[in-house]
Design an enzyme around this catalytic site. Sequence first.
Site, PDB file in Angstrom:
ATOM      1  N   SER A 181       0.784  -1.230   0.000  1.00  0.00           N
ATOM      2  CA  SER A 181       0.000   0.000   0.000  1.00  0.00           C
ATOM      3  C   SER A 181       0.817   1.281   0.000  1.00  0.00           C
ATOM      4  O   SER A 181       0.244   2.365  -0.115  1.00  0.00           O
ATOM      5  CB  SER A 181      -0.960  -0.003   1.191  1.00  0.00           C
ATOM      6  OG  SER A 181      -2.022  -0.897   0.933  1.00  0.00           O
TER       7      SER A 181
ATOM      8  N   GLY B 228       2.881  -0.916   3.909  1.00  0.00           N
ATOM      9  CA  GLY B 228       2.105  -1.825   3.084  1.00  0.00           C
ATOM     10  C   GLY B 228       2.614  -3.242   3.163  1.00  0.00           C
ATOM     11  O   GLY B 228       3.819  -3.468   3.314  1.00  0.00           O
TER      12      GLY B 228
ATOM     13  N   PHE C  88     -15.358  -5.649   9.220  1.00  0.00           N
ATOM     14  CA  PHE C  88     -16.291  -4.798   9.942  1.00  0.00           C
ATOM     15  C   PHE C  88     -15.952  -4.763  11.429  1.00  0.00           C
ATOM     16  O   PHE C  88     -15.257  -5.638  11.957  1.00  0.00           O
ATOM     17  CB  PHE C  88     -17.726  -5.271   9.710  1.00  0.00           C
ATOM     18  CG  PHE C  88     -18.214  -4.988   8.311  1.00  0.00           C
ATOM     19  CD1 PHE C  88     -18.870  -3.803   8.018  1.00  0.00           C
ATOM     20  CD2 PHE C  88     -17.992  -5.903   7.289  1.00  0.00           C
ATOM     21  CE1 PHE C  88     -19.302  -3.535   6.722  1.00  0.00           C
ATOM     22  CE2 PHE C  88     -18.420  -5.635   5.991  1.00  0.00           C
ATOM     23  CZ  PHE C  88     -19.078  -4.451   5.713  1.00  0.00           C
TER      24      PHE C  88
ATOM     25  N   THR D 137      -5.549 -12.404  -0.513  1.00  0.00           N
ATOM     26  CA  THR D 137      -4.763 -13.159   0.457  1.00  0.00           C
ATOM     27  C   THR D 137      -5.543 -13.671   1.665  1.00  0.00           C
ATOM     28  O   THR D 137      -5.097 -14.659   2.275  1.00  0.00           O
ATOM     29  CB  THR D 137      -3.536 -12.353   0.904  1.00  0.00           C
ATOM     30  OG1 THR D 137      -3.927 -10.985   1.133  1.00  0.00           O
ATOM     31  CG2 THR D 137      -2.453 -12.368  -0.165  1.00  0.00           C
TER      32      THR D 137
ATOM     33  N   SER E 274     -10.167   1.335   1.568  1.00  0.00           N
ATOM     34  CA  SER E 274     -10.674   0.527   0.460  1.00  0.00           C
ATOM     35  C   SER E 274      -9.726   0.594  -0.719  1.00  0.00           C
ATOM     36  O   SER E 274      -9.475   1.668  -1.282  1.00  0.00           O
ATOM     37  CB  SER E 274     -12.064   1.024   0.030  1.00  0.00           C
ATOM     38  OG  SER E 274     -12.494   0.346  -1.140  1.00  0.00           O
ATOM     39  N   ASN E 275      -9.207  -0.558  -1.120  1.00  0.00           N
ATOM     40  CA  ASN E 275      -8.338  -0.610  -2.288  1.00  0.00           C
ATOM     41  C   ASN E 275      -9.042  -0.162  -3.557  1.00  0.00           C
ATOM     42  O   ASN E 275      -8.403   0.308  -4.501  1.00  0.00           O
ATOM     43  CB  ASN E 275      -7.803  -2.031  -2.461  1.00  0.00           C
ATOM     44  CG  ASN E 275      -6.826  -2.415  -1.369  1.00  0.00           C
ATOM     45  OD1 ASN E 275      -5.808  -1.758  -1.181  1.00  0.00           O
ATOM     46  ND2 ASN E 275      -7.142  -3.459  -0.625  1.00  0.00           N
TER      47      ASN E 275
END
Length: 378
Positions: free
Chosen positions: A64, A311, A122, A134, A173-174
């Site tokens: 990331s 990341g 969540f 993953t 969120s990717n």
Amino acid sequence: MSVTLTGQGRPELQKIIEEMVDSGFVGVTLRVHDEHGEWTGSAGLRELGGIKEPPIDGHVRIGSNTKTFTATVVLQLVAEGKLGLDTAVDDYLPEFGLDRRITVRMLLQHTSGVFNFTGEYFEDGTFVSGIPATPAGREWVDNRFRTYRPEELVRLALSKPARFEPGTDWSYSNTNYVLARLLIEKVTGCSVAEEMQRLILGPLDLTGTIQPAVETGIPEPHAHAYYRYEEDGQTRTVDVTRHNPSWISSGGDMISTTCDLHTFISALLGGRLLPAGLLAEMCTPETKAGYGLGVFVQERPGGGTVITHNGGMAGHAALMYSTPDGSTTLTAALNYVDDATMSMGVAFQQATQRLVAEVFGDGRAGSAEAAEPARQTR
């Protein structure tokens, strides 16, 4: 005058990375630039069963940290007048039917509410899966050479309910950064790799940094990455150094080195890549998680802040920390055995807290909310 010390002169830093290996990481390399000069060190192994330490200038999948690069390109395009930071993303990418309230800024700051295509965690501990990423165990291993198109990832995410209304909350969120990639490509007519080269990699001479698409390899030298899963009551560990990074796209697909990460974050925060106004906006955090535009803004032990993004990427991880002026930096590369339960997460948080305290604070571990590599990439 800068002084370069390799593996000596800073025993407190060497001790921390050796203890990181003792906690379960396969290998660690660390690079620190501060008032004492440059220090580099390594500990552990380049690969399981081997005898060599990880290469100091080795390549690593940076996970990331890719988001900071991508956000910088988007902001450079804002500076060029090709994108509007508070313009509806739907104006540029109407084919997805996005909520008109979602702006470019919301993508970069993770306040869009769009579902994370690698799966959503969540608050009550439940997990809603997306693609076989993953957290999927053997399913990810078996699919790790599959090619995903960015549009495919976005459409999968949009098939799920939004997490919240745009601009009302924060959630990592990717998908936001795959949309950012598509924005870059739409308004420039070039690939994200070409724009990355034009705006960042070329000007900074980051020859060890790569923006891949579907390429499965990683340049030498590099340490090896591993993934562990359960099958028929047996634990299996697989070398996953080679895989197709299109499953994460611009959420975390880039490859770099600790040297290039230092050069990048130092140049960015030193004002060499963005106008002062946009750099200030980048480093202005929202209130829930302390996330700016592609960076976390963290309090540091003893006062002040650090600008950071870490990341994790399927057995590889990278750290990138800097003072707000770019004068003191900490970058690191890690290789480890990843798994669906992110079992290295706690050890990672504890180690990064110690490193940040040692380099930026008073030696006492402080908050490191943005530390866990696996959650950031997944």
